[in-house]
Structure formats: C-alpha cells, structure tokens
Design a protein around this motif. Structure first.
Motif, mmCIF file in Angstrom:
data_model
loop_
_atom_site.group_PDB
_atom_site.id
_atom_site.type_symbol
_atom_site.label_atom_id
_atom_site.label_comp_id
_atom_site.label_asym_id
_atom_site.label_seq_id
_atom_site.Cartn_x
_atom_site.Cartn_y
_atom_site.Cartn_z
ATOM 1 N N ALA A 163 0.823 -1.216 0.000
ATOM 2 C CA ALA A 163 0.000 0.000 0.000
ATOM 3 C C ALA A 163 0.853 1.260 0.000
ATOM 4 N N HIS A 164 2.016 1.235 0.634
ATOM 5 C CA HIS A 164 2.813 2.458 0.767
ATOM 6 C C HIS A 164 3.529 2.845 -0.524
ATOM 7 N N LEU A 165 3.452 2.014 -1.561
ATOM 8 C CA LEU A 165 4.116 2.334 -2.819
ATOM 9 C C LEU A 165 3.234 3.150 -3.755
ATOM 10 N N GLY A 166 1.995 3.407 -3.384
ATOM 11 C CA GLY A 166 1.107 4.192 -4.238
ATOM 12 C C GLY A 166 1.573 5.628 -4.375
ATOM 13 N N MET A 167 1.107 6.284 -5.441
ATOM 14 C CA MET A 167 1.542 7.654 -5.718
ATOM 15 C C MET A 167 1.149 8.605 -4.595
ATOM 16 N N PHE A 168 -0.015 8.406 -4.014
ATOM 17 C CA PHE A 168 -0.491 9.284 -2.949
ATOM 18 C C PHE A 168 -0.613 8.527 -1.623
ATOM 19 N N SER A 169 0.153 7.459 -1.471
ATOM 20 C CA SER A 169 0.123 6.660 -0.247
ATOM 21 C C SER A 169 1.325 7.002 0.622
ATOM 22 N N SER A 170 1.246 6.661 1.888
ATOM 23 C CA SER A 170 2.330 6.923 2.831
ATOM 24 C C SER A 170 2.593 5.667 3.639
ATOM 25 N N TYR A 171 3.688 5.687 4.384
ATOM 26 C CA TYR A 171 4.016 4.566 5.242
ATOM 27 C C TYR A 171 2.980 4.426 6.357
ATOM 28 N N ASP A 172 2.734 3.200 6.747
ATOM 29 C CA ASP A 172 1.855 2.905 7.877
ATOM 30 C C ASP A 172 2.703 2.962 9.142
ATOM 31 N N CYS A 173 2.490 3.996 9.962
ATOM 32 C CA CYS A 173 3.322 4.166 11.157
ATOM 33 C C CYS A 173 3.166 3.001 12.121
ATOM 34 N N GLY A 174 1.978 2.398 12.173
ATOM 35 C CA GLY A 174 1.803 1.222 13.021
ATOM 36 C C GLY A 174 2.659 0.063 12.544
ATOM 37 N N ALA A 175 2.705 -0.144 11.221
ATOM 38 C CA ALA A 175 3.539 -1.207 10.668
ATOM 39 C C ALA A 175 5.008 -0.897 10.875
ATOM 40 N N LEU A 176 5.405 0.379 10.771
ATOM 41 C CA LEU A 176 6.810 0.745 10.998
ATOM 42 C C LEU A 176 7.214 0.475 12.437
ATOM 43 N N ARG A 177 6.334 0.775 13.377
ATOM 44 C CA ARG A 177 6.651 0.529 14.785
ATOM 45 C C ARG A 177 6.777 -0.968 15.045
ATOM 46 N N ARG A 178 5.850 -1.750 14.488
ATOM 47 C CA ARG A 178 5.927 -3.202 14.662
ATOM 48 C C ARG A 178 7.161 -3.769 13.949
ATOM 49 N N GLY A 179 7.457 -3.234 12.749
ATOM 50 C CA GLY A 179 8.635 -3.707 12.031
ATOM 51 C C GLY A 179 9.923 -3.406 12.774
ATOM 52 N N PHE A 180 9.993 -2.245 13.407
ATOM 53 C CA PHE A 180 11.169 -1.906 14.213
ATOM 54 C C PHE A 180 11.293 -2.854 15.395
ATOM 55 N N GLN A 181 10.167 -3.237 15.974
ATOM 56 C CA GLN A 181 10.197 -4.204 17.076
ATOM 57 C C GLN A 181 10.703 -5.558 16.596
ATOM 58 N N VAL A 182 10.248 -5.996 15.417
ATOM 59 C CA VAL A 182 10.734 -7.265 14.869
ATOM 60 C C VAL A 182 12.235 -7.180 14.599
ATOM 61 N N TYR A 183 12.680 -6.050 14.059
ATOM 62 C CA TYR A 183 14.117 -5.914 13.804
ATOM 63 C C TYR A 183 14.914 -5.994 15.107
ATOM 64 N N ARG A 184 14.479 -5.280 16.131
ATOM 65 C CA ARG A 184 15.251 -5.249 17.386
ATOM 66 C C ARG A 184 15.275 -6.607 18.072
ATOM 67 N N GLN A 185 14.159 -7.322 18.030
ATOM 68 C CA GLN A 185 14.075 -8.578 18.769
ATOM 69 C C GLN A 185 14.533 -9.790 17.963
ATOM 70 N N VAL A 186 14.569 -9.681 16.645
ATOM 71 C CA VAL A 186 14.909 -10.839 15.808
ATOM 72 C C VAL A 186 16.143 -10.557 14.950
ATOM 73 N N CYS A 187 16.025 -9.564 14.082
ATOM 74 C CA CYS A 187 17.061 -9.344 13.061
ATOM 75 C C CYS A 187 18.340 -8.749 13.634
ATOM 76 N N ALA A 188 18.220 -7.931 14.695
ATOM 77 C CA ALA A 188 19.390 -7.211 15.206
ATOM 78 C C ALA A 188 20.423 -8.122 15.842
ATOM 79 N N THR A 189 20.092 -9.392 16.059
ATOM 80 C CA THR A 189 21.087 -10.307 16.618
ATOM 81 C C THR A 189 22.204 -10.599 15.634
ATOM 82 N N CYS A 190 21.957 -10.403 14.333
ATOM 83 C CA CYS A 190 22.980 -10.676 13.315
ATOM 84 C C CYS A 190 23.198 -9.509 12.360
ATOM 85 N N HIS A 191 22.157 -8.706 12.103
ATOM 86 C CA HIS A 191 22.235 -7.670 11.075
ATOM 87 C C HIS A 191 22.238 -6.283 11.706
ATOM 88 N N SER A 192 22.878 -5.367 11.019
ATOM 89 C CA SER A 192 22.939 -3.977 11.463
ATOM 90 C C SER A 192 22.147 -3.088 10.509
#
Length: 273
Positions: A45-74
C-alpha cells in the motif's frame, strides 16, 4: 513460377516453426536449470503515488528488527533521532538509546571508553567489527540492512518471499550441512535459519504476530530505512504538480484573453477608385 513460390513460403514457414520450437525449448531448459523461484508481485500500500508509510507497521517492524534481526544484522545508516515521530516519541528513543553502550573516544588520556547511547548515534551493530561478524557466522558476514530493499531486485517482494519461503528441500536436492532450503534464494541453500516463527514477538498493539505479519512489518520498516524521505518527496511532488497545473491554466486563460481580439476581429478592405 507459382509452384516454386509456394514451395519457398512453405519451407520458410517450416523454418520459422522450427526456430520457434527451439527457442521455446531453450527457454524451458533455462527455467528448469535456474533453481530459483522469482518472487510474486505483492500489493504494497505504501508504494502508491499518494500513499504513505503505515506508522503502526513501521513501529511493529522496528520491534521485529530489534528482537529478531538485530542479533545478526545492522542498520548503520539510521540514527535514533531519525525514528522520532515515525516509530516512537523522543523520550522513548532516548531511553532505548541509553540502554546501549557505545565505544567512544579517545578521551584526554588517549583511551577509548564506553558511554550510554545518544539520539545522534546510529543503531547499534551486533558485532564490534567485520572480523568478529565473520568469526561468529562461519566466515560469512551478515549484510547491513540499511539499503537492502534497494540492493535486491524486486526488493520488498524478494525480502517478504525470502522470510516466508523456507520449506523442506525437494527430493533429489542435496543440501550442504548448515544450509537451509529457500527457493527464493539463489541456489536454494541459505545459511540463515528461518528467522521468524508464529508468536515469535509480542506486538505492543495486540496484533497477532504470524510469520507473514512479522515479515510484512519488518519489510515495510526496511523500506522506510532505505527511503525515509519517500513521504516528503511524494508531498513535494504533489505540490509541484499542482503548481504546474495552476500555471498552465493561468497561461491558457491569459493567452485566450490576450489574443481573442485579434482572432475574432474582421478586416475589410475597401477598394480605392
């Protein structure tokens, strides 16, 4: 003459048919030998011409990164302060940054020292340097995820398919020890084990943390990391396009107003005796 012409056309048709069949068989052989599945095109949805990022999804995605991905990736290209108003408030980010230890210096004695993190610091890396990262991963350095969406073809679709595409290897597919089968990864064998699992994180907003939900959220967050200016760029583009449209309308009206007397006038010529 006519018989020779018809014979030549028939031979040409046969040659074209043979060439087409050969090309089709070559394409089929190419696909069968690739051993890689191309990711499907997904409706982001965020790739549309008049669409924006979903802040709720960004917050959840940041949580997934910190708790899962950040153990190996920067994510070295993003600093804590850039997340303000995107995923968390300034006070929350200050508290998160202060929980990390940052090596700084040298001090007045020429020695390096550790201090609590600040908003101006980049997100912490799981390894002190690349050599430590390779040592912890059997010689393979986990890539930085700052620009991963831009670094891969069909970036969002590829990352989502990769995170959700782990399956058992098909019959006859040999796998080296330590590799996991993922048809979306080139060659099918990837050293990274399946990072996501149902209920692997507990979302603060109560969203059910399925594998696909976690993958969608973290991919949108990584898309924001690669293009944090996307929403502002779309807004500026809309303002510019609206300004151009207004200027075109004004120019058209002025042209009609300026030239209408000349276009509607009638010129009569009187012959002199």
């Amino acid at each position: 003459m006519a018989s020779r012409l018809s014979s030549l056309l028939r031979n040409n048709r046969n040659a074209v048919a043979a060439a087409t069949a050969a090309a089709a068989s070559t394409v089929a052989v190419t696909f069968l030998s690739e051993d890689t599945v191309h990711p499907p095109e997904l409706p982001w949805a965020h790739l549309g011409m008049f669409s924006s990022y979903d802040c709720g999804a960004l917050r959840r995605g940041f949580q997934v990164y910190r708790q899962v991905c950040a153990t190996c990736h920067s994510i070295e290209r993003i600093r804590w302060r850039e997340l303000e108003g995107v995923t968390h408030t300034k006070e929350q980010l200050k508290a998160m940054a202060a929980d990390t230890d940052v090596v700084d210096g040298p001090n007045d004695e020429g020695e390096m020292f550790e201090r609590p993190g600040k908003l101006s610091d980049p997100l912490p890396s799981p390894y002190a340097n690349d050599a430590v990262g390779r040592l912890a991963n059997n010689g393979a350095l986990p890539p930085d995820l700052s620009l991963m969406v831009k670094a891969r073809h069909s970036g969002q679709d590829y990352l989502f398919s990769l995170l959700t595409g782990y399956i058992e290897p098909p019959a006859g597919k040999p796998m080296m020890p330590g590799l996991h089968y993922n048809p979306y990864f080139p060659g099918g064998g990837i050293a990274m084990p399946p990072p996501l699992s149902d209920g692997g994180v507990e979302y603060e907003d109560g969203t059910v943390a399925t594998i696909s939900q976690q993958a969608r959220d973290v991919v949108e967050f990584l898309n924001w990391c690669a293009e944090p200016e996307a929403d502002a760029r779309k807004l500026e583009g809309a303002v510019v396009m609206a300004s151009i449209a207004f200027m075109l309308l004004g120019s058209g009206y002025y042209k009609r107003f300026k030239w209408s007397p000349y276009k509607t006038r009638a010129i009569s010529y009187v012959k002199q005796n």
